[in-house]
Motif scaffolding. Structure first.
Motif, PDB file in Angstrom:
ATOM      1  N   LEU A   1       7.371   6.660   7.397  1.00  0.00           N
ATOM      2  CA  LEU A   1       6.626   5.790   8.306  1.00  0.00           C
ATOM      3  C   LEU A   1       6.557   6.357   9.719  1.00  0.00           C
ATOM      4  N   ASP A   2       7.364   7.371  10.006  1.00  0.00           N
ATOM      5  CA  ASP A   2       7.306   8.044  11.306  1.00  0.00           C
ATOM      6  C   ASP A   2       6.305   9.196  11.335  1.00  0.00           C
TER       7      ASP A   2
ATOM      8  N   VAL B   1       0.845  -1.196   0.000  1.00  0.00           N
ATOM      9  CA  VAL B   1       0.000   0.000   0.000  1.00  0.00           C
ATOM     10  C   VAL B   1       0.881   1.246   0.000  1.00  0.00           C
ATOM     11  N   LEU B   2       1.859   1.267   0.891  1.00  0.00           N
ATOM     12  CA  LEU B   2       2.803   2.391   0.965  1.00  0.00           C
ATOM     13  C   LEU B   2       4.188   2.026   0.448  1.00  0.00           C
TER      14      LEU B   2
ATOM     15  N   PHE C   1      10.387  -4.518  10.617  1.00  0.00           N
ATOM     16  CA  PHE C   1       9.741  -3.211  10.653  1.00  0.00           C
ATOM     17  C   PHE C   1      10.723  -2.125  11.075  1.00  0.00           C
ATOM     18  N   VAL C   2      11.626  -2.435  11.978  1.00  0.00           N
ATOM     19  CA  VAL C   2      12.677  -1.475  12.347  1.00  0.00           C
ATOM     20  C   VAL C   2      13.495  -1.100  11.115  1.00  0.00           C
ATOM     21  N   GLU C   3      13.828  -2.088  10.284  1.00  0.00           N
ATOM     22  CA  GLU C   3      14.571  -1.814   9.054  1.00  0.00           C
ATOM     23  C   GLU C   3      13.754  -0.950   8.099  1.00  0.00           C
ATOM     24  N   ALA C   4      12.478  -1.285   7.960  1.00  0.00           N
ATOM     25  CA  ALA C   4      11.622  -0.517   7.054  1.00  0.00           C
ATOM     26  C   ALA C   4      11.518   0.931   7.507  1.00  0.00           C
ATOM     27  N   ARG C   5      11.392   1.138   8.797  1.00  0.00           N
ATOM     28  CA  ARG C   5      11.266   2.487   9.337  1.00  0.00           C
ATOM     29  C   ARG C   5      12.521   3.306   9.066  1.00  0.00           C
ATOM     30  N   ALA C   6      13.689   2.664   9.155  1.00  0.00           N
ATOM     31  CA  ALA C   6      14.942   3.362   8.871  1.00  0.00           C
ATOM     32  C   ALA C   6      15.062   3.684   7.386  1.00  0.00           C
TER      33      ALA C   6
END
Length: 208
Positions: free
Chosen positions: A129-130, A16-17, A119-124
């Motif tokens: 995503l923040d 989606v994103l 998810f931590v990797e994706a956020r970085a």
């Protein structure tokens, strides 16, 4: 308008994103496409990966798969090792719609089936995503879509009114799960269709 204008919009993340395709992480390890399809259908399957989204540690997941296919141990370990290649880029138009909602003052959160560490990797990798108010990650709470419990947990955590919450997901099962929990929900098929779905519900749509 086709429904009451939502006060809250809740985005899924994968497909989606951001783009997700497990083949991309395995192309170098398993160059043959037919063999790669077999591997994803029979070894590191969608169902196998979903257990990591439910919170199963990768070491345990790898051990389980290697016990079934000991001759494929390196291929199995490469799934996690090469995970970042499976999420190569964001869907810029979808991200633009989400950021436009936030900038217009709409309450935006995210609800995703995701393993905690990936998810931590994706956020970085994807700082946008923040930007939403918060996120419920299935692997962290050990509940998973489309089970009712994760929708109710998200409502409780973020103080949402389910009937005034619009959920956006690329899986019909997850959309149906949200509707069963009393939410509004739409199936994501393209940014263009999402823009129409938002507009029909009276939500602001970013130009461009």
């Amino acid at each position: 308008m086709t429904a009451e204008t939502p006060k809250h919009v809740v985005f899924d993340i994968g497909r989606v994103l951001i783009h997700y395709d497990p083949h991309l992480g395995l192309e170098e390890v398993i160059p043959d496409e037919a063999e790669r399809r077999f591997f994803l259908a029979e070894v590191c399957t969608h169902e196998w990966n979903l257990e990591q989204d439910r919170g199963r540690p990768w070491a345990e997941a790898e051990a389980e798969a290697i016990a079934r296919h000991p001759d494929r141990a390196d291929q199995i370990r490469s799934f996690r090792r090469n995970w970042s290649k499976m999420v190569p880029h964001a869907y810029d138009d979808s991200v633009g719609l989400m950021l436009g909602l936030i900038e217009a003052g709409v309450d935006v959160t995210m609800l995703t089936n995701f393993a905690p560490d990936t998810f931590v990797e994706a956020r970085a990798k994807f700082p946008f995503l923040d930007r939403p108010r918060g996120v419920t990650v299935s692997g962290e709470v050990r509940e998973i879509k489309p089970d009712r419990a994760i929708y109710d947990l998200h409502v409780e955590r973020f103080g949402l009114d389910p009937s005034a919450s619009l959920f956006i997901d690329d899986s019909q099962k997850n959309v149906d799960g949200a509707r069963a929990a009393g939410w509004q929900a739409v199936l994501f098929v393209s940014p263009g269709q999402l823009a129409r779905d938002l507009s029909e519900r009276g939500l602001p749509v970013a130009a461009g």
